[in-house]
Every structure is written in structure tokens, then in C-alpha cells.
Design a protein around this motif. Structure first.
Motif, PDB file in Angstrom:
ATOM      1  N   SER A 358     -53.086 -14.099 -64.196  1.00 20.66           N
ATOM      2  CA  SER A 358     -53.959 -14.986 -63.800  1.00 20.66           C
ATOM      3  C   SER A 358     -53.654 -15.648 -62.807  1.00 20.66           C
ATOM      4  O   SER A 358     -54.403 -16.171 -61.956  1.00 20.66           O
ATOM      5  CB  SER A 358     -53.917 -16.181 -65.179  1.00 20.66           C
ATOM      6  OG  SER A 358     -54.272 -15.725 -66.286  1.00 20.66           O
ATOM      7  N   LYS A 362     -55.734 -15.533 -58.470  1.00 23.00           N
ATOM      8  CA  LYS A 362     -56.168 -16.491 -57.806  1.00 23.00           C
ATOM      9  C   LYS A 362     -55.986 -16.284 -56.045  1.00 23.00           C
ATOM     10  O   LYS A 362     -56.566 -16.652 -55.448  1.00 23.00           O
ATOM     11  CB  LYS A 362     -55.349 -17.879 -58.182  1.00 23.00           C
ATOM     12  CG  LYS A 362     -55.681 -18.218 -59.321  1.00 23.00           C
ATOM     13  CD  LYS A 362     -55.067 -19.770 -59.661  1.00 23.00           C
ATOM     14  CE  LYS A 362     -55.030 -20.114 -61.130  1.00 23.00           C
ATOM     15  NZ  LYS A 362     -54.479 -21.347 -61.661  1.00 23.00           N
ATOM     16  N   TYR A 363     -55.029 -15.037 -55.951  1.00 24.48           N
ATOM     17  CA  TYR A 363     -54.625 -15.000 -54.587  1.00 24.48           C
ATOM     18  C   TYR A 363     -54.896 -13.592 -54.051  1.00 24.48           C
ATOM     19  O   TYR A 363     -54.706 -13.286 -53.130  1.00 24.48           O
ATOM     20  CB  TYR A 363     -53.107 -15.275 -54.540  1.00 24.48           C
ATOM     21  CG  TYR A 363     -52.852 -16.757 -54.564  1.00 24.48           C
ATOM     22  CD1 TYR A 363     -52.781 -17.554 -53.457  1.00 24.48           C
ATOM     23  CD2 TYR A 363     -52.162 -17.240 -55.565  1.00 24.48           C
ATOM     24  CE1 TYR A 363     -52.579 -18.979 -53.567  1.00 24.48           C
ATOM     25  CE2 TYR A 363     -52.091 -18.443 -55.829  1.00 24.48           C
ATOM     26  CZ  TYR A 363     -51.869 -19.191 -54.845  1.00 24.48           C
ATOM     27  OH  TYR A 363     -51.531 -20.811 -54.703  1.00 24.48           O
TER      28      TYR A 363
END
Length: 364
Positions: A358, A362-363
Motif C-alpha cells: 500500500s 503511493k509512489y
């Protein structure tokens, strides 16, 4: 989705907790359709080469220098070589975080697991401690995002950077529900008639205190101490061996997972003397095997083991425990039950690895 893993010796795991974690994470991400690249350190000289392991691309970098300097050289070469990749970088450990300045220059996204407080370990001299102290700060400055494996580590990092840049994800382990009892025969021990210590034999891991407390009188059970002892070149190792009674067994360092798993599973207690660090892999693995725990009394161990452990602060109270509740089977069964509960609530691999994915998403 591509993740590039740096900072470890390589996979499959042969060296320690970070390698075991990386192996599990890589297999998890491959099954989630990620592309995974891992840098691996090799002894010797020659060209950089690539292999594949269980769907993971491994980039092997030969280094003909041994010891810590060899690791530093490997980390530098890995960082430089990794610039050709696009994706999110995951660096395990901050020991050479000064090199991650290169990632920052080339605008690479680098998530760094900040591990424990390495510069506080008693085994290091002043130069090594200064190196780790500086690199802890470099990690905070150069990392795109930081992972702390323990709330106390997260609190420490938050004194240096914005807490929004920190995510707390502890270490994980396998849930062990059985073992091969015949393995015990080669060590001359019986189920529930021994306790076990698994760690590097260093002062901050309380080896001498544990062995002396157990050896003060003859015991009806054994103490099995796993670790690589070199008394001919290490004074502390010699002190431990000299303090040991006939009830203490030293099988050496054992890396076979089936053997270590069985030794944990059938033990009376797992004894964890670590005084510094975050979420220690060996403690989590012991809880995953349902071990009753005896742990050094500090904030790191108390958060991990919670109510599944008896806590000691020194040799004296540990010796008194060996004469008391250590012999109480009902006390042990209660701690074993609490170990399993704590492990299942917080430290299962599926739970831990999903948190990593998770964060990486995000990156990506």
C-alpha cells in the motif's frame, strides 16, 4: 509497477532478518504482478551480471573486499547502477544513506526502512558509531519516505523530520504450528525441557547475564544458545563460555529454517536479551512459533511481546525467575497462548506485506 530493492546482501535469505523480509516481500509482490529487482552482493571480482529467482530479477555485484568496507563498496556500486531503473526504490537500512543523495539528485523516489538504532550498539567503536549516527540523519534528509519498524523508532525519527513522512510497519514472521521433534535428538534435548537463545553473542543482547543466571545452580532443564562464538579472538565470547554450566548447550550458528523452527516450537521459553533496536525479527519469529518469552525489560521489547513475556532487568531477577515461575507449566501455557494471540493480531506476514504494498503504490 516496479520496485528496486537495495541495502541487503541478496535473496534467497542467507544472512539475517532483512534478507528474510526481502525474500517474503519479493514473492508477495511478484504474485501481485509487480516487477521486482534486487541487488545482490557477491564475493570476488568481475563484471556485474543478472539472474532470475522465482520471477525476481537479481543484479549481482562482485566485491573483492571483505567486511564492512566491502559492504560500503557494494552499496555505492548498487546505488550508481540502480539509476538506470525507473520505479520506486526500497532501501533496507540506513547504514550507507549518504549514498542516497545520488537518488535525490536524479529525482528517484526512495523509501528507506530505518531499522534500529545501530549507533547505540556496544560492539561498535567511536568511528563506526559516528558513521551510523551521521547516516541515520542522512537517511532522514535524503529518503522520500521513511519506514519505522517500531513506534519508538517512529517517535525518534519524528524529532528530525515531519511525521507525515514516516510510516510505522513492524517486522513479520510465519505462523508455526508444528515441527519435527526428531531434530531435537541431535542436540541431546527433549520437548519442553530446554529454553533457547537465538542472537548474535554481543553485550547488548545480554548473553553473559542470561548464561550466568542460568548457570548459578544445576538445572533440571537445558539452555540452548545459538550463535557464532569465537573465544580465541573475542573476549566477550570467552567470558560467556567460561560462565556456562554443563546445562548450557552451544550448537553454534544454525541457519536452516526447519531446524531453528523446531527448536523454537518445542522450547520451554525463548529468551530475548536485546537491549536496543526496534521490532526484532527473532522475537517476532519466536512469537509466531507460540513461544513463551523471557525478554529484557525495555520499551522496544514490551511493545512487541506485550503480555506474552516475563521481563527481566538484570542477572539477579532472571536467576530468581529460573527458580520460580520458570518451572510452572501453567504459567508457560498462559504465555504461549498470549504469544500466538499477539502474533496473529499484529505480525502475520500477509498483514505486514500488504502494508508495504500500500505504501509503495503511493509512489509507483
Amino acid at each position: 509497477m516496479h520496485v528496486i530493492v537495495l541495502g541487503i546482501r541478496g535473496i534467497p535469505a542467507r544472512h539475517g532478518g532483512f534478507e528474510t523480509f526481502a525474500e517474503n516481500l519479493c514473492e508477495y509482490l511478484i504474485n501481485k504482478n509487480w516487477q521486482v529487482t534486487v541487488y545482490c552482493q557477491e564475493d570476488g571480482s568481475g563484471r556485474i551480471y543478472e539472474t532470475e529467482w522465482n520471477g525476481v530479477k537479481r543484479i549481482h555485484i562482485p566485491v573483492n573486499t571483505q567486511g564492512p568496507l566491502g559492504t560500503i563498496i557494494f552499496d555505492f556500486k548498487s546505488v550508481v547502477h540502480s539509476l538506470k531503473h525507473d520505479g520506486v526504490f526500497l532501501t533496507l537500512g540506513y547504514n550507507t544513506a549518504c549514498f542516497n543523495f545520488i537518488h535525490r539528485i536524479f529525482r528517484k523516489t526512495n523509501v528507506i526502512n530505518m531499522d534500529g538504532i545501530e549507533w547505540k550498539r556496544q560492539k561498535w567503536g567511536m568511528i563506526a558509531k559516528a558513521w551510523f549516527w551521521l547516516n541515520e540523519r542522512f537517511g532522514c534528509w535524503f529518503g522520500s519516505h521513511l519506514i519505522a519498524d517500531h513506534p519508538k523508532i517512529a517517535e525518534r525519527l519524528a524529532t528530525r523530520i515531519n511525521s507525515d513522512k514516516i510510516t510505522m510497519i513492524p517486522y513479520g514472521a510465519l505462523h508455526v504450528t508444528d515441527g519435527s521433534e526428531y531434530i531435537l535428538e541431535s542436540f541431546g534435548i527433549e520437548k519442553n525441557q530446554y529454553s533457547i537463545v537465538i542472537a548474535r553473542p554481543e553485550p547488548e543482547n545480554s548473553f553473559l547475564e542470561i548464561v550466568k543466571a542460568f548457570s548459578v545452580v544445576r538445572r533440571s532443564t537445558k539452555l540452548v544458545v545459538l550463535g557464532n562464538f569465537q573465544p580465541e579472538i573475542n573476549t566477550y565470547h570467552k567470558l560467556i563460555l567460561d560462565a556456562a554450566s554443563e546445562d548450557v548447550v552451544f550448537p553454534g550458528a544454525i541457519y536452516d529454517s526447519e531446524t531453528v523452527g523446531a527448536l523454537r516450537f518445542f522450547s520451554r521459553f525463548y529468551i530475548h536479551g536485546h537491549q536496543v533496536g526496534g521490532t526484532n525479527p527473532s522475537l517476532v519469529e519466536a512469537m509466531g512459533a507460540g513461544c513463551a518469552v523471557i525478554a529484557h525489560d525495555n520499551n522496544f521489547n514490551r511493545w512487541v511481546a506485550d503480555d506474552s513475556a516475563y521481563y527481566f532487568s538484570g542477572e539477579g531477577d532472571l536467576a530468581r525467575f529460573f527458580d520460580g515461575d520458570y518451572l510452572d507449566d501453567n504459567f508457560i501455557l498462559d504465555k504461549k497462548h498470549k504469544s500466538y494471540n499477539n502474533f496473529n493480531d499484529r505480525f502475520r506476514w500477509d498483514f505486514i506485506l500488504s502494508q508495504y504494498e500500500s505504501l509503495l503504490l503511493k509512489y509507483k
